[in-house]
Enzyme design. Structure first.
Site: not given
Ligand code: KIV
Length: 270
Positions: A89, A119, A121, A188
């Site tokens: 992340d 990764k 968001e 998610e």
């Protein structure tokens, strides 16, 4: 669906899995020992998630973890892993201000930890950053739906995209992430029907957490999955062990044995 015996999981393996209908199993890990155990057991993808901020450091949110801290966790994981794809992340504040900063952060993670992918968001607002990272040859996994780094904008950890408008934006974002070249997307905490629709409408693998079973794979936070955390009880979580109870029992036994001098015994000394 029977699973093929892959020697090393790559981003290409994940797309092969999607094509063949083999589901992708992903867990988080943050340290050498547990990463080695789950890798040996055959997990496909290990995420060095910013959830380390919660389960390793005890923060309430994922926001405090730094680039240096995630690199420390990622390097520990990488040293243990022989088969799984390791995704790391990008922490909050290391990619949001501009795409050059995002690229610098991604390069630092790849160079200093030896990770295989990153990764981050978000959808349309991070497209430029993702494109820049991809241009440098770094594979990117997207993350849509409930994005915990935006918790103070959302205000709650409730299910996202229940309303049509947000659902449509999510579909648009997922298609955009596919179009620009993300190799997979985490969805998610969104309605299962929406996750299923997205998974069917894009070619890259969709990994769900609280997104129902009709996606291409599942991810859980290791400490939740092992039953080490106790207060976190979302509906989507299945605990495969109750490790906190087992550890509690072991510590009580050990303490008792030390106090009554039954540990160590004569075979346990030099
Ligand atoms: O940080 C994390 O653990 C994650 C998963 C919940 C997908 O992003």
């Amino acid at each position: 669906m029977s699973s093929k015996d892959y020697r090393r999981i790559t981003t290409n393996t994940l797309s092969e899995m999607k094509i063949s209908g083999e589901k992708i199993a992903m867990l988080t890990a943050y340290d050498f020992t547990l990463a080695g155990i789950i890798d040996k057991a055959g997990i496909d993808v290990i995420l060095v998630g910013d959830s380390a901020s919660n389960v390793m450091a005890g923060h309430e949110t994922t926001l405090p973890i730094t680039l240096e801290q995630i690199i420390y966790h990622a390097s520990s994981v990488i040293r243990a892993v022989k088969r799984a794809l390791v995704v790391v992340d990008l922490p909050f504040g290391t990619y949001q201000s501009d795409s050059k900063e995002a690229l610098r952060s991604a390069i630092k993670i790849m160079k200093e930890s030896g990770a295989h992918a990153v990764k981050l968001e978000g959808g349309s607002q991070v497209v430029e950053s993702i494109e820049r990272i991809l241009q440098a040859g770094i594979p990117v996994m997207g993350h849509l739906g409930l994005t915990p780094q935006s918790i103070y904008k959302f205000g709650t950890y409730n299910v996202r995209a229940k309303e049509k408008k947000e659902a449509n934006e999510l579909i648009k974002d997922a298609k955009k992430l596919e179009e620009i070249g993300c190799f997979a997307i985490v969805l998610e905490k969104i309605p299962a029907t929406l996750a299923s629709e997205i998974s069917r409408s894009i070619k890259i693998p969709v990994i769900g957490i609280g997104a129902g079973k009709n996606v291409d794979g599942q991810v859980l936070v290791l400490h939740d999955f092992l039953g080490m955390t106790q207060k976190f009880n979302p509906r989507f979580l299945r605990r495969y062990l109750n490790l906190s109870e087992k550890i509690d029992h072991a510590v009580k036994e050990y303490t008792k044995d030390v106090k009554n001098s039954s540990f160590p015994n004569s075979d346990e000394q030099y």
